[in-house]
Design an enzyme around this catalytic site. Sequence first.
Site, PDB file in Angstrom:
ATOM      1  N   GLY A  31      34.903  59.073  52.159  1.00 35.92           N
ATOM      2  CA  GLY A  31      35.986  59.414  53.082  1.00 35.92           C
ATOM      3  C   GLY A  31      35.947  58.589  54.348  1.00 35.92           C
ATOM      4  O   GLY A  31      36.236  59.077  55.431  1.00 35.92           O
ATOM      5  N   THR A  33      37.308  54.719  56.077  1.00 33.54           N
ATOM      6  CA  THR A  33      38.641  54.104  56.165  1.00 33.54           C
ATOM      7  C   THR A  33      39.178  53.827  54.767  1.00 33.54           C
ATOM      8  O   THR A  33      40.350  54.062  54.479  1.00 33.54           O
ATOM      9  CB  THR A  33      38.567  52.784  56.961  1.00 33.54           C
ATOM     10  OG1 THR A  33      37.704  52.969  58.079  1.00 33.54           O
ATOM     11  CG2 THR A  33      39.929  52.365  57.463  1.00 33.54           C
ATOM     12  N   ALA A  68      39.747  46.071  64.458  1.00 37.79           N
ATOM     13  CA  ALA A  68      40.765  45.024  64.610  1.00 37.79           C
ATOM     14  C   ALA A  68      41.362  44.739  63.242  1.00 37.79           C
ATOM     15  O   ALA A  68      40.658  44.743  62.237  1.00 37.79           O
ATOM     16  CB  ALA A  68      40.124  43.761  65.171  1.00 37.79           C
ATOM     17  N   LYS A  96      47.624  43.705  68.912  1.00 40.32           N
ATOM     18  CA  LYS A  96      46.803  42.499  68.773  1.00 40.32           C
ATOM     19  C   LYS A  96      47.714  41.342  68.350  1.00 40.32           C
ATOM     20  O   LYS A  96      48.424  41.452  67.356  1.00 40.32           O
ATOM     21  CB  LYS A  96      45.727  42.744  67.710  1.00 40.32           C
ATOM     22  CG  LYS A  96      45.004  41.487  67.277  1.00 40.32           C
ATOM     23  CD  LYS A  96      43.982  41.756  66.191  1.00 40.32           C
ATOM     24  CE  LYS A  96      43.416  40.440  65.695  1.00 40.32           C
ATOM     25  NZ  LYS A  96      42.475  40.609  64.587  1.00 40.32           N
ATOM     26  N   VAL A 217      27.735  63.840  46.635  1.00 39.20           N
ATOM     27  CA  VAL A 217      27.658  63.488  45.213  1.00 39.20           C
ATOM     28  C   VAL A 217      26.196  63.193  44.916  1.00 39.20           C
ATOM     29  O   VAL A 217      25.589  62.305  45.531  1.00 39.20           O
ATOM     30  CB  VAL A 217      28.559  62.270  44.897  1.00 39.20           C
ATOM     31  CG1 VAL A 217      28.277  61.742  43.501  1.00 39.20           C
ATOM     32  CG2 VAL A 217      30.028  62.658  45.047  1.00 39.20           C
ATOM     33  N   ILE A 381      39.771  45.638  56.738  1.00 38.47           N
ATOM     34  CA  ILE A 381      40.829  46.601  56.433  1.00 38.47           C
ATOM     35  C   ILE A 381      41.938  45.921  55.636  1.00 38.47           C
ATOM     36  O   ILE A 381      42.578  46.545  54.792  1.00 38.47           O
ATOM     37  CB  ILE A 381      41.311  47.277  57.738  1.00 38.47           C
ATOM     38  CG1 ILE A 381      40.177  48.192  58.232  1.00 38.47           C
ATOM     39  CG2 ILE A 381      42.599  48.067  57.540  1.00 38.47           C
ATOM     40  CD1 ILE A 381      40.310  48.700  59.640  1.00 38.47           C
TER      41      ILE A 381
HETATM   42  P1  FAD Z   1      32.141  53.714  54.877  1.00 36.06           P
HETATM   43  O1  FAD Z   1      32.787  53.783  56.208  1.00 36.06           O
HETATM   44  O2  FAD Z   1      30.681  53.382  54.849  1.00 36.06           O
HETATM   45  O3  FAD Z   1      32.382  55.098  54.183  1.00 36.06           O
HETATM   46  C1  FAD Z   1      31.618  55.521  53.079  1.00 36.06           C
HETATM   47  C2  FAD Z   1      31.983  56.935  52.711  1.00 36.06           C
HETATM   48  O4  FAD Z   1      31.299  57.276  51.529  1.00 36.06           O
HETATM   49  C3  FAD Z   1      31.615  57.993  53.750  1.00 36.06           C
HETATM   50  O5  FAD Z   1      32.662  58.927  53.872  1.00 36.06           O
HETATM   51  C4  FAD Z   1      30.403  58.690  53.141  1.00 36.06           C
HETATM   52  O6  FAD Z   1      30.292  60.021  53.546  1.00 36.06           O
HETATM   53  C5  FAD Z   1      30.745  58.569  51.681  1.00 36.06           C
HETATM   54  N1  FAD Z   1      29.587  58.696  50.808  1.00 36.06           N
HETATM   55  C6  FAD Z   1      28.545  57.844  50.656  1.00 36.06           C
HETATM   56  N2  FAD Z   1      27.657  58.357  49.785  1.00 36.06           N
HETATM   57  C7  FAD Z   1      28.150  59.558  49.384  1.00 36.06           C
HETATM   58  C8  FAD Z   1      27.712  60.562  48.503  1.00 36.06           C
HETATM   59  N3  FAD Z   1      26.544  60.464  47.854  1.00 36.06           N
HETATM   60  N4  FAD Z   1      28.477  61.671  48.327  1.00 36.06           N
HETATM   61  C9  FAD Z   1      29.652  61.809  48.961  1.00 36.06           C
HETATM   62  N5  FAD Z   1      30.125  60.868  49.794  1.00 36.06           N
HETATM   63  C10 FAD Z   1      29.376  59.767  50.011  1.00 36.06           C
HETATM   64  N6  FAD Z   1      37.133  45.708  59.356  1.00 36.06           N
HETATM   65  C11 FAD Z   1      38.248  45.312  59.971  1.00 36.06           C
HETATM   66  O7  FAD Z   1      39.311  45.283  59.367  1.00 36.06           O
HETATM   67  N7  FAD Z   1      38.219  44.951  61.281  1.00 36.06           N
HETATM   68  C12 FAD Z   1      37.081  44.928  62.010  1.00 36.06           C
HETATM   69  O8  FAD Z   1      37.114  44.622  63.203  1.00 36.06           O
HETATM   70  C13 FAD Z   1      35.881  45.283  61.360  1.00 36.06           C
HETATM   71  N8  FAD Z   1      34.696  45.243  61.999  1.00 36.06           N
HETATM   72  C14 FAD Z   1      33.565  45.549  61.316  1.00 36.06           C
HETATM   73  C15 FAD Z   1      32.320  45.403  61.953  1.00 36.06           C
HETATM   74  C16 FAD Z   1      31.158  45.667  61.254  1.00 36.06           C
HETATM   75  C17 FAD Z   1      29.829  45.464  61.916  1.00 36.06           C
HETATM   76  C18 FAD Z   1      31.223  46.132  59.914  1.00 36.06           C
HETATM   77  C19 FAD Z   1      29.964  46.443  59.159  1.00 36.06           C
HETATM   78  C20 FAD Z   1      32.433  46.300  59.300  1.00 36.06           C
HETATM   79  C21 FAD Z   1      33.608  45.989  59.987  1.00 36.06           C
HETATM   80  N9  FAD Z   1      34.837  46.095  59.348  1.00 36.06           N
HETATM   81  C22 FAD Z   1      35.962  45.684  59.994  1.00 36.06           C
HETATM   82  C23 FAD Z   1      34.953  46.629  58.006  1.00 36.06           C
HETATM   83  C24 FAD Z   1      35.346  48.085  58.064  1.00 36.06           C
HETATM   84  O9  FAD Z   1      34.475  48.790  58.895  1.00 36.06           O
HETATM   85  C25 FAD Z   1      35.295  48.667  56.673  1.00 36.06           C
HETATM   86  O10 FAD Z   1      36.033  47.853  55.828  1.00 36.06           O
HETATM   87  C26 FAD Z   1      35.863  50.041  56.665  1.00 36.06           C
HETATM   88  O11 FAD Z   1      35.267  50.852  57.636  1.00 36.06           O
HETATM   89  C27 FAD Z   1      35.725  50.665  55.318  1.00 36.06           C
HETATM   90  O12 FAD Z   1      34.501  51.242  55.117  1.00 36.06           O
HETATM   91  P2  FAD Z   1      34.323  52.122  53.808  1.00 36.06           P
HETATM   92  O13 FAD Z   1      35.283  53.248  53.875  1.00 36.06           O
HETATM   93  O14 FAD Z   1      34.377  51.224  52.638  1.00 36.06           O
HETATM   94  O15 FAD Z   1      32.838  52.647  53.899  1.00 36.06           O
END
Ligand code: FAD
Length: 536
Positions: A31, A33, A68, A96, A217, A381
């Site tokens: 859950g 982004t 961003a 932006k 999970v 994103i």
């Molecule tokens: P996460 O945010 O890690 O979410 C993972 C989810 O999985 C969480 O809800 C967690 O609870 C769940 N989960 C994990 N294991 C389990 C389990 N066993 N059971 C149930 N749930 C579980 N993108 C941009 O577009 N612009 C930016 O400026 C930018 N800056 C960034 C800077 C950094 C340093 C980093 C690392 C990333 C950046 N990104 C940026 C990328 C962006 O942050 C990610 O693409 C975005 O947040 C998506 O993350 P996610 O949802 O894939 O993973």
Amino acid sequence: MNGPGTNGTAGHDPAANGAAAAVRDVVIVGGGTAGWMTAAYLTAAFGNRVKITLVESADVGTIGVGEATFSDIRHFFEFLGLAERDWMPACNATYKLAVRFENWREPGHHFYHPFEQLRSVKGFPLTDWWLRYPTSKRFDTDCFVMASLIDANRNPRYLDNRLLEQEFVESDDLPNTIAEYQGAQFPYAYHFEAHLLAKYLTKYATERGVRHVVDNVVDVGLDERGWLSHVTTAEHGRLTGDLFVDCTGFRGLLINKALAEPFVSYQDTLPNDSAVALQVPMDMDKDPLRPCTTATAQDAGWIWTIPLISRIGTGYVYASDYIDAEEAERTLREFVGPAAADASANHIRMRIGRSRRSWVNNCVAIGLSSGFVEPLESTGIFFIHYAIEQLVKYYPAADWDQSLRDQYNGAVMNVMDGVREFLVLHYRGAKRADNQYWRDTKIRTVPDPLAERLEQWESKVPDAGTVYPRYHGLPPYSYNCILLGTGGIDVRPSPALDLIDEKDALAEFQAVRDKARHLVRTLPTQNEYFRRMREG
Ligand code: FAD
């Protein structure tokens, strides 16, 4: 049928032409982004014809950065039927217009990579004319209106919400989503607080029928063919579905762990593998709200600065082979100054690269589980948004046609591999070579075809024929900006420009200047704009 269980499809008649029916039961794990963008988008696309369950852990946090964006994000909100006034205030969002690169050439130097299509004169891009007739030292202010607007902290909208004049969006045959801006609006993107967006989308999706399960999970079930049959949660038992979307972040719980899909690392060409982030308070009445993301080169990477309504998001992306976490945090705190004193640091290890395939059997990875490159061009994103669009485009039926998966995987791979090349160009192109980190950027291997393209660009500025050829979100002018801005690669104007009357090109430079002057005079600053919004 060779897929997994047909849960949720029972009772549904296949289409009249005899094709298998689309799958109807989707389980999203994660859950952040990625998870909530996927849930919201699928709901907007399919309504209640598809049953969607999203499970997220209360114990495993989200990555918490990602502020961003890329200009295509506006299509995401449009698709959801959300106006800026609906979601921007809830997410502390700002506008932006570009990425501002500082000190990549030499200390004190800056240039912009704006969201503005490049003009062309007599068949040659204006940047090519600028190389032949450099009307000032700055290619960005000479070739793009946006650069002067950003220097003056201007907002892309007038206070009465009149849009910028459409004539700015020039026609150019750019691919896919970027082309759709033509005749629409002035291209810009947003900064926002990613966790607030996830919260906003949680409400959006659950109000439209998405089932929200907060649980861990703890196990992933596979059937005898190795397809996902269910995920087991600690408190809610088994969640079954047809299609599973892995949004578990860098963990890749389904795609990499359960299905053992290998991860293809980009680290040989992009060595930055760590980040430390701070959230710094800012006062909108005093601090300028720059309408751009800033990337300031450092000794072992670069620092991002992202202005939001209530705070500044900042962080140091660095290579742990060159400095350690402590030094990175110290550098970041010195860079920010006293405002950082009370901010706690968030240290993040980044997995740079992509899953070999993002869609395996009945599991599609979206977000960090699919792949990630350092956020130098704010593509995280964008990768998510693009992947969701492709998922809808190649959405599976109960016969699980392999060709849909292959096409999806090809599209997602092209985007990530293309962006990787573009990012490598930033380092290879940077004139800065004052320490080992920056010297190494000049000798490190580059992805194969890039080496050839680098040679071509020395003789001729990039065009549609010489940039990464498959869709990856970046148009040719982006390459021109980085080459001309970073300054380390000697690019020359086309010899043909010696033989073509320059009158029209010089008039175009003047038109850019005139337009910029008019806009700087008439547009509010971002601070003025958002102060007025706040006051209602
Ligand atoms: P996460 O945010 O890690 O979410 C993972 C989810 O999985 C969480 O809800 C967690 O609870 C769940 N989960 C994990 N294991 C389990 C389990 N066993 N059971 C149930 N749930 C579980 N993108 C941009 O577009 N612009 C930016 O400026 C930018 N800056 C960034 C800077 C950094 C340093 C980093 C690392 C990333 C950046 N990104 C940026 C990328 C962006 O942050 C990610 O693409 C975005 O947040 C998506 O993350 P996610 O949802 O894939 O993973």
